[in-house]
Design an enzyme around this catalytic site. Structure first.
Site, short mmCIF file in Angstrom:
data_model
loop_
_atom_site.label_atom_id
_atom_site.label_comp_id
_atom_site.label_asym_id
_atom_site.label_seq_id
_atom_site.Cartn_x
_atom_site.Cartn_y
_atom_site.Cartn_z
CE1 TYR A 159 12.62 -3.36 10.55
CE2 TYR A 159 14.94 -2.89 10.57
CZ TYR A 159 13.69 -3.06 9.83
OH TYR A 159 13.67 -2.93 8.48
CG LEU A 166 1.68 -9.85 6.53
CD1 LEU A 166 3.15 -9.23 6.18
CD2 LEU A 166 1.37 -11.14 5.65
CB THR A 196 -0.93 -0.05 1.01
OG1 THR A 196 0.01 -0.01 2.21
CG2 THR A 196 -2.01 -1.03 0.98
P1 NAP Z 1 6.21 1.61 5.24
O1 NAP Z 1 6.47 2.77 4.25
O2 NAP Z 1 6.09 1.79 6.73
O3 NAP Z 1 5.25 0.61 4.64
C1 NAP Z 1 5.06 -0.75 5.32
C2 NAP Z 1 4.09 -1.64 4.49
O4 NAP Z 1 3.77 -2.62 5.34
C3 NAP Z 1 2.54 -0.78 4.26
O5 NAP Z 1 2.45 -1.31 3.08
C4 NAP Z 1 1.68 -1.43 5.56
O6 NAP Z 1 0.29 -1.46 5.07
C5 NAP Z 1 2.22 -2.85 5.80
N1 NAP Z 1 2.29 -3.32 6.93
C6 NAP Z 1 2.66 -2.94 8.09
N2 NAP Z 1 1.98 -3.79 9.00
C7 NAP Z 1 1.20 -4.84 8.49
C8 NAP Z 1 0.68 -5.83 9.05
N3 NAP Z 1 0.49 -6.14 10.26
N4 NAP Z 1 0.08 -6.60 8.02
C9 NAP Z 1 0.25 -6.52 6.80
N5 NAP Z 1 0.82 -5.42 6.25
C10 NAP Z 1 1.26 -4.62 7.18
O7 NAP Z 1 7.61 0.74 5.11
P2 NAP Z 1 8.75 0.74 4.14
O8 NAP Z 1 9.96 1.72 4.58
O9 NAP Z 1 8.26 0.81 2.56
O10 NAP Z 1 9.26 -0.73 4.38
C11 NAP Z 1 8.74 -1.88 3.82
C12 NAP Z 1 9.84 -3.00 4.15
O11 NAP Z 1 11.19 -2.58 3.93
C13 NAP Z 1 9.88 -3.62 5.67
O12 NAP Z 1 10.18 -4.85 5.66
C14 NAP Z 1 11.04 -2.81 6.09
O13 NAP Z 1 11.67 -3.54 7.34
C15 NAP Z 1 12.12 -2.83 4.95
N6 NAP Z 1 13.16 -2.09 4.95
C16 NAP Z 1 12.80 -0.76 4.72
C17 NAP Z 1 13.97 0.38 4.88
C18 NAP Z 1 13.68 1.81 4.56
O14 NAP Z 1 14.58 2.57 4.70
N7 NAP Z 1 12.48 2.42 4.21
C19 NAP Z 1 15.06 -0.15 4.90
C20 NAP Z 1 15.45 -1.46 5.09
C21 NAP Z 1 14.28 -2.35 5.07
P3 NAP Z 1 -0.77 -0.94 5.79
O15 NAP Z 1 -0.29 0.19 6.65
O16 NAP Z 1 -1.64 -0.55 4.88
O17 NAP Z 1 -1.33 -2.00 6.54
#
Ligand code: NAP
Length: 272
Positions: free
Chosen positions: A159, A67, A17
């Site tokens: 985390y 999830l 999303t």
């Molecule tokens: P984000 O902008 O916060 O988006 C998180 C996504 O996960 C949203 O689509 C949210 O959907 C979904 N989500 C959260 N809780 C959930 C649940 N209980 N069930 C189902 N869906 C859930 O995060 P992001 O930065 O894009 O990160 C995405 C992934 O990349 C994560 O695994 C994060 O650990 C990893 N990551 C990110 C970074 C970074 O710098 N951004 C770096 C390393 C790794 P809803 O809110 O619609 O439920």
């Protein structure tokens, strides 16, 4: 080797999303794959999917899947197969990264992070397995992180544990699923500008950008391109592996290692 066009692929993206997941969904939609993206709220997921379908001209559906709910995750795989006929790529991307110092961390804080990031990833892979077996092919790409597998960060120890745990899972799963022609790999993003990262504040973003040799935060497309490779037919011989996409952030030994190298100027003309 035969290559299946993206138009014949069916891709599931958890956490599609916003942020990295939306970028991954957009990548596949632009290439013609059928995409099911998920988030906790079905209405939000369907709105985001409709927006991506309009902007890419692709086939994108949305579904509400928390999830933490094993039954909902099973239903996600069934919905993708029902809508698109098969499932051959799963991007287990959804994750949360609440900051919490260890001294203040409650059991509930730990459970929440592990439930979404680690248990949720495993549930998603397990749910999509039967459909991948029926499709006779499969690509699983986990979104892990540099934090945990390669680095540590105060305030994010739970985390980091969840993200390192994903890699332990991926190695076992890669071995189990190799005989089925299903590969399991992970991307390790560095700091990528997403809604979730922006919630950590401008100061955090500025300092992070300053510690990245390539001089900028990652874009969601940077991660999507790496995911796209691992999901492709061209990556058929890659399994149980990780691909770090961090602008070089994990390379320097210290901040001094990022200092510009002074280049000696041309020799001054020698005096007569
Ligand atoms: P984000 O902008 O916060 O988006 C998180 C996504 O996960 C949203 O689509 C949210 O959907 C979904 N989500 C959260 N809780 C959930 C649940 N209980 N069930 C189902 N869906 C859930 O995060 P992001 O930065 O894009 O990160 C995405 C992934 O990349 C994560 O695994 C994060 O650990 C990893 N990551 C990110 C970074 C970074 O710098 N951004 C770096 C390393 C790794 P809803 O809110 O619609 O439920």
């Amino acid at each position: 080797m035969t290559f299946t066009p993206w138009q014949e692929r069916s891709v599931v993206v958890t956490g599609g999303t916003r942020g990295i997941g939306r970028g991954i969904a957009e990548f596949f939609a632009r290439r013609g794959a059928a995409v099911l993206l998920t988030g906790r709220d079905g209405r939000v997921a369907r709105e985001v999917a409709a927006g991506l379908a309009r902007s890419t001209g692709g086939r994108v559906a949305g579904a509400g899947v928390d999830l933490r709910d094993a039954d909902a995750v099973e239903a996600m795989a069934a919905e993708a197969e029902r809508r698109h006929g098969h499932v051959d790529v799963l991007c287990a991307n959804a994750g949360i990264f609440p900051e919490k110092p260890l001294r203040e961390m409650t059991a509930a804080d730990i459970d929440e992070v592990l439930a979404v990031n680690l248990r949720g990833s495993i549930l998603a892979v397990r749910a999509c397995l039967p459909a991948m077996e029926r499709a006779g092919r499969g690509r699983v790409v986990l979104t892990s992180s540099i934090t945990g597998p390669l680095t540590g960060y105060t305030g994010w120890s739970h985390y980091g544990a969840s993200k390192a745990g994903q890699l332990g899972f991926l190695r076992g799963a890669a071995l189990e699923l190799a005989p089925l022609g299903i590969t399991v790999n992970a991307v390790l993003p560095g700091n990528v500008r997403t809604e979730g990262l922006e919630e950590l504040g401008e100061e955090y973003l500025r300092k992070m950008a300053a510690s990245i040799p390539l001089g900028r935060l990652g874009e969601t497309a940077d991660i999507a391109h790496a995911v796209g490779f691992l999901a492709s037919d061209e990556a058929a011989f890659v399994t149980g592996q990780t691909l770090t996409v961090d602008g070089g952030q994990t390379v320097p030994e210290s901040l001094d290692a990022l200092a510009p190298v002074s280049v000696p100027g041309p020799p001054s003309p020698s005096a007569p």
